[in-house]
Design a protein around this motif. Structure first.
Motif, short mmCIF file in Angstrom:
data_model
loop_
_atom_site.label_atom_id
_atom_site.label_comp_id
_atom_site.label_asym_id
_atom_site.label_seq_id
_atom_site.Cartn_x
_atom_site.Cartn_y
_atom_site.Cartn_z
N UNK A 77 0.74 -1.20 0.38
CA UNK A 77 0.12 0.73 0.03
C UNK A 77 0.93 1.20 0.10
N UNK A 168 -10.43 7.60 -0.53
CA UNK A 168 -8.74 6.50 -1.30
C UNK A 168 -8.02 5.91 -0.80
N UNK A 173 -7.46 -5.97 5.88
CA UNK A 173 -7.80 -6.71 7.64
C UNK A 173 -7.11 -7.92 7.42
N UNK A 182 -19.91 -5.87 4.04
CA UNK A 182 -20.03 -4.13 4.65
C UNK A 182 -20.89 -4.06 3.84
N UNK A 184 -22.17 -1.10 0.99
CA UNK A 184 -21.21 -0.81 0.37
C UNK A 184 -21.39 0.70 0.10
N UNK A 187 -17.84 2.03 0.96
CA UNK A 187 -16.84 2.14 0.24
C UNK A 187 -16.99 3.03 -0.41
N UNK A 188 -18.10 2.88 -1.14
CA UNK A 188 -18.82 4.14 -1.87
C UNK A 188 -18.29 5.72 -1.53
N UNK A 191 -15.08 6.35 -2.03
CA UNK A 191 -14.02 5.77 -3.21
C UNK A 191 -12.83 4.49 -2.23
N UNK A 192 -13.37 4.27 -1.17
CA UNK A 192 -12.48 3.40 -0.51
C UNK A 192 -12.45 2.30 -0.65
N UNK A 193 -11.28 1.16 -0.02
CA UNK A 193 -10.93 -0.19 -0.45
C UNK A 193 -10.86 -0.80 0.82
N UNK A 194 -11.22 -2.36 0.81
CA UNK A 194 -10.75 -3.21 1.92
C UNK A 194 -10.17 -4.22 1.06
N UNK A 195 -9.05 -4.40 1.71
CA UNK A 195 -8.36 -5.56 1.41
C UNK A 195 -8.35 -6.50 2.64
N UNK A 196 -7.23 -7.81 2.00
CA UNK A 196 -6.78 -8.05 2.91
C UNK A 196 -4.87 -8.46 2.42
N UNK B 178 -26.06 -2.07 -1.25
CA UNK B 178 -26.31 -2.11 0.02
C UNK B 178 -25.83 -2.76 0.67
N UNK B 180 -23.06 -5.94 1.05
CA UNK B 180 -22.51 -7.28 0.14
C UNK B 180 -21.21 -8.12 1.65
N UNK B 192 -6.43 -8.90 -2.76
CA UNK B 192 -7.27 -7.74 -3.48
C UNK B 192 -8.19 -6.81 -2.72
N UNK B 194 -11.34 -4.85 -2.70
CA UNK B 194 -13.44 -4.23 -3.09
C UNK B 194 -13.44 -3.05 -2.72
N UNK B 195 -13.36 -1.65 -4.27
CA UNK B 195 -14.09 -0.85 -3.53
C UNK B 195 -15.15 -0.33 -4.39
N UNK B 196 -15.74 1.21 -4.25
CA UNK B 196 -16.87 1.42 -5.05
C UNK B 196 -16.92 2.45 -5.08
N UNK B 197 -17.84 3.26 -5.97
CA UNK B 197 -17.67 4.95 -6.45
C UNK B 197 -18.89 5.23 -5.92
#
Lengths: 253, 253
Positions: A77, A168, A173, A182, A184, A187-188, A191-196, B178, B180, B192, B194-197
């Protein structure tokens, strides 16, 4: 004292699966591999790491698992000088994440359920501690971190940690939580990101060891004679260690 | 023909919430704002966009919503020459995502339930179509894309789309689904994201319009007289449009 180095594969190109060092199957005699519980380990040189002389072997041992596990997402990251990092959970992984993030130059905070780890957080180099049980502190910290490293292994809602992430930014985790849900919207908006991330391969592990040697990073450990392994396991179950046990096998000689 | 430009705020610094152009409350007379259904719109100049002369007003209209919605994640994720992009769902958002990704120089593919959009995918500039209902095609495409833009608005499992993402890549899903649920393993293996916008602000929208003018990107539309609005709404419900309706209000004069 025997410190077992981590290995990820037996290097046989005609076999498709690696030989895991722990709870794997030895390719020569079919026995179960014992990882760090082994008295000794015969391994091809390219699957061993040279331990930098600057690192105490006992305190360096957890770097080969907890250390590389937090190094990988921090590195991927792009954490560096000025990156705003929050580490959620101050345990074996978390305390190394704080030390490495601080050594990388990041502006590092800790998120913990209770305030009693505030002194430890500061001693490890963090700017401070955000108490996750305090809605006001969590609201104040909203949208503040480029990277949130969530090292909490117990099942928990990721929403409050996603809300700490800045535009961004990324919540990585590291607990193997299975399916996670989570919203949406979390994240929306931004524009956040979930990763591992899992563990790292050989080049990354070697880089991590060099970095830790250069910056004097090792784990905070309690060193016990191997005969006291059951005491260590019992205290681990009660979450009573700051922050890793290392067994000294010298008592087996 | 009246084309309503999108606006995001009335710019009053002492008010904390924006005035939404559609289904918002007009700050002067308290009426409900009608967005693109308005005959005319009075707006401060800094909340309007200059429509580049190169763009047909009717075909450019959807850029102000679908266009900016796909532009934002493509831009934020650094899509450019050589980026491997998959667009899941070939509808209003999806077809613009393909056009913009191709114009950005990305190596672009489409993922769709059925093979009957393969010709359209290629006509829009994509290299090809991956049929999501075909497990073999999905398996072949595993770990292949730096960015997967999921424009499918119906509830669906994100797992198959996450599996298309390459190491350190991102699945950005744009349907407002909503809550996910994803498997940690699908994020962990390959780190990887997961994001949104959501939609974009004024500078990004202006950039997007300039980019589209330069590259000749507009939406594929069906232009109908406004009197036929019910026919358009009915066909929308049946998913029967390639790819956006635009109402021409000239018939109201």
């Amino acid at each position: 004292m025997a410190i077992t180095m981590a290995m990820t594969s037996n290097g046989s190109p005609w076999r498709t699966r690696p030989t895991l060092t722990y709870d794997g199957i030895d390719r020569h005699d079919g026995s179960t591999t014992l990882g760090g519980y082994s008295r000794e380990y015969v391994v091809r040189d390219r699957f061993a790491y040279a331990l930098p002389a600057a690192l105490d072997p006992a305190a360096a041992a957890p770097l080969l698992c907890a250390g590389i596990t937090v190094w990988e997402p921090l590195h991927a990251l792009g954490v560096g000088p000025g990156t705003r990092v929050a580490v959620a959970g101050l345990g074996g992984l978390g305390h190394l994440a704080v030390k490495i993030a601080v050594a990388l130059g990041a502006d590092t905070s800790v998120v913990s359920r209770s305030p009693d780890k505030a002194d430890d957080a500061r001693r490890l180099g963090a700017h401070g501690l955000i108490v996750s049980a305090d809605p006001e502190q969590m609201a104040d910290a909203r949208d503040r971190f480029d990277v949130v490293l969530d090292t909490i292994s117990a099942p928990h809602d990721l929403g409050p940690y996603l809300r700490l992430v800045a535009m961004d930014g990324t919540l990585s985790h590291l607990g193997h939580l299975g399916p996670v849900t989570v919203e949406t919207t979390d994240l929306l908006v931004g524009r956040k990101k979930l990763s591992s991330a899992g563990s790292g391969g050989r080049p990354a592990t070697a880089s991590m060891l060099d970095f830790c040697a250069e910056h004097g990073v090792t784990a905070d450990i309690e060193l016990l004679p191997s005969a006291r392994v059951n005491e260590a396991l019992d205290r681990l179950r009660r979450n009573d260690v700051r922050y890793r046990f290392v067994l000294d096998m010298a008592d087996l000689d």
